[in-house]
Structure formats: structure tokens, C-alpha cells
Design an enzyme around this catalytic site. Structure first.
Site, PDB file in Angstrom:
ATOM      1  CG  ASP A 108      -2.194   0.905   0.993  1.00 20.41           C
ATOM      2  OD1 ASP A 108      -3.028   0.800   0.938  1.00 20.41           O
ATOM      3  OD2 ASP A 108      -1.802   2.119   1.977  1.00 20.41           O
ATOM      4  NE  ARG A 109      -0.313   6.802   0.979  1.00 22.39           N
ATOM      5  CZ  ARG A 109      -0.328   6.785   0.033  1.00 22.39           C
ATOM      6  NH1 ARG A 109      -1.430   6.618  -0.691  1.00 22.39           N
ATOM      7  NH2 ARG A 109      -0.062   8.098  -0.310  1.00 22.39           N
ATOM      8  CG  HIS A 153      -9.112   5.984   0.740  1.00 24.09           C
ATOM      9  ND1 HIS A 153      -9.629   5.282  -0.376  1.00 24.09           N
ATOM     10  CD2 HIS A 153      -7.546   5.543   1.146  1.00 24.09           C
ATOM     11  CE1 HIS A 153      -8.677   4.498  -0.888  1.00 24.09           C
ATOM     12  NE2 HIS A 153      -7.841   4.996   0.424  1.00 24.09           N
ATOM     13  CG  HIS A 273      -5.046  -3.231   0.557  1.00 25.53           C
ATOM     14  ND1 HIS A 273      -4.918  -3.322  -0.054  1.00 25.53           N
ATOM     15  CD2 HIS A 273      -5.393  -2.703   1.816  1.00 25.53           C
ATOM     16  CE1 HIS A 273      -3.738  -1.947   0.073  1.00 25.53           C
ATOM     17  NE2 HIS A 273      -3.561  -1.063   1.175  1.00 25.53           N
TER      18      HIS A 273
END
Length: 293
Positions: A108-109, A153, A273
Site C-alpha cells: 500500500d503506501r 479516500h 487487500h
């Protein structure tokens, strides 16, 4: 109860930039592997993968700048939370711990930080594993129309400072829990104690988390576009594991990744995820295989 990466891990405060220290867990011995967490989590998301890899590798798990127990500098300018800055943090932390070269995995990030580290610091990153993202520029390119609501988001946190922060702070636990719960195919993969820790850490980091996302809609796009225009690519072996979001958004991820990573193995997986917690064995196996290339 204080949660730790694993019982034998040691914790360090590592200075990576003026007035910025990262909280870093280290375990095992051997060649270094750096694992970068995603949103809305901390380094603890790697607990299963780290326990496996520590038998053969030095595993380094930092909380990213702005997350967990790492420092959260004020967003003085657009570079404060750029992936370029956060990638430099990671390289500085590894080197401070004695590792000039290392394999790098991100979710992810953390995957976006890992990609930028691979582009900017190819001399340091030997192998790269990305979990469930697209490179920033491609992500924005494929989000369009009503189907883009799955990434609502991203648009909220891209807004100017002072708009998203109070909105999120007003309902912080519900906001962050919506991702932990909604993006998980196996609800048992994140035990309640870890879920609560992720919520606690995120609740105390709204401004810096938003700044991280805001950078991804601004300066990170600028950096990616410059690399695309110049033909700059990831020169190390790369493995990508991601859900088939293309089925929803109408794109083929492998060619997008192939433009960035000439030495690519792309894997589409079924599940939620949070793959490092839902299927850590697959992630560990992919990392081990990657580091043989």
C-alpha cells in the site's frame, strides 16, 4: 499490552533527517530485507512475514514518517511527505543500521515509498516487492468516472490543508476502521488487539497521514511524470502481487507495471487487500523467490 513485531526483535530510534527519527524494529541476521507497512497500519502488519524471514535474513521494519511511533513533522511544504523524502528516510535508516544494500518490500503506501526508493536509490535496492498498488501516476490515470468511487479516500485527502483533517478527526475511529474492515477478506487476519493498535496509531496521526496522501496527488505525480518522460525505470528484479482491480476499473495492470519494471514478475491474487496478514505464507514465498533472481 505492548505489541511488538516479534519477541526477539530489537527496537531503535534512527535519525534519518534533521529532527526526524523513525521507530524501527530489527530481527534476524544475514542479508537485509526492509519491509514497509501500508495504511492504516504500522510495522506490526509484517509480524508473520518477519518471523519467517528472520531465520535467514536481517529484517528491518520501520514505521514510516508520519505513522506509528515514528516522528510526524509538520507539513512545511509539498516535499515533507513526498515519497522521495520518505524513500530517503528508509535508505538512511538501513544505512544507519549498517546495511548499504538491501531488498525492499512495501504494501500500500509503503509500496509507493518502495517504488520511489527503487527509482531514486537503485544503488541501494537490490530487489523490490510491491503489494497491491499501482505506481502513483498510473493510479491517477486509471481512476475515472463512477467506478473511481472505490478510491474516494484518495480524493478526500488530496484536498488543501484544513479541509480533510477536521472531517477525519471528527470520526477518526470509524474512518480508519472502514478500511481495516472493508478491505479484509478474512476478518480473523487482523486480531482485535492489532486492529485497536492500528486505530490508536492512526487516530494520533491524522494530519501526517493526510499529508502523505496529499503528496500523492501533487508532488509525487510530478516526480513520476518526470521519470516516465525520461524513460527512467526500476533496474532491479521486481515482483508485484495485487488484486484484480482491473476487473472493476477496466485496465490491465501487468503492462502498466512492465513500463516501469523491465525485470518483472506480476501476480494477481484472490483475497483481501491486507495480504501480508491474510496470506503471509504467499508473501514470504514470493520474497524468497524474488531474492533468488
Amino acid at each position: 499490552m505492548t505489541l511488538t513485531l516479534m519477541p526477539e526483535a530489537t527496537y531503535h530510534r534512527v535519525l534519518v533527517a534533521p529532527h526526524v527519527e523513525l521507530n524501527v524494529a530489527v530481527a534476524g541476521s544475514g542479508p537485509a530485507v526492509v519491509l514497509l507497512h501500508g495504511f492504516p497500519q504500522t510495522h506490526l502488519m509484517w509480524r508473520h512475514v518477519a518471523a519467517d524471514l528472520a531465520a535467514d535474513y536481517t529484517v528491518i521494519c520501520p514505521d514510516l514518517r508520519g505513522y506509528g511511533a515514528s516522528d510526524k513533522p509538520a507539513e512545511d511544504d509539498e516535499e515533507t511527505y513526498s515519497k522521495r523524502t520518505m524513500a530517503a528516510d528508509v535508505v538512511a535508516a538501513a544505512r544507519a543500521l549498517g546495511h548499504q544494500r538491501f531488498a525492499l518490500a512495501g504494501h500500500d503506501r509503503g509500496a509507493l515509498v518502495a517504488i520511489r526508493a527503487g527509482l531514486d536509490h537503485g544503488d541501494a535496492v537490490t530487489h523490490l516487492l510491491s503489494l497491491d498498488v499501482l505506481p502513483t501516476l498510473d493510479m491517477w490515470d486509471i481512476l475515472r468516472g463512477a467506478d473511481a468511487k472505490v478510491a474516494w479516500h484518495l480524493y478526500l485527502m488530496a484536498q488543501p490543508a484544513g479541509i480533510p483533517e477536521p472531517m477525519i478527526e471528527a470520526t477518526a475511529d470509524s474512518f480508519f476502521a472502514s478500511f481495516l474492515d472493508g478491505w479484509t477478506a478474512d476478518p480473523d487476519a487482523i486480531p482485535e488487539s492489532y486492529r485497536e493498535e492500528y486505530l490508536r496509531a492512526s487516530r494520533g496521526a491524522v494530519a501526517s497521514i493526510v499529508a502523505d496522501y496529499r503528496a500523492s496527488a501533487g508532488i509525487d505525480v510530478t516526480h513520476d511524470r518526470a521519470d516516465r518522460d525520461s524513460g527512467r525505470t526500476l533496474e532491479m528484479p521486481v515482483t508485484v502481487m495485487q488484486q484484480d482491480w482491473g476487473a472493476v476499473l477496466g485496465y490491465d495492470a501487468a503492462p502498466l507495471w512492465g513500463a516501469w519494471a523491465p525485470d518483472l514478475r506480476h501476480v494477481t491474487f484472490d483475497g483481501g487487500h491486507f495480504i501480508a496478514e491474510e496470506n503471509p505464507g504467499a508473501v514470504s514465498a514470493a520474497l524468497r523467490e524474488l531474492m533468488k533472481r
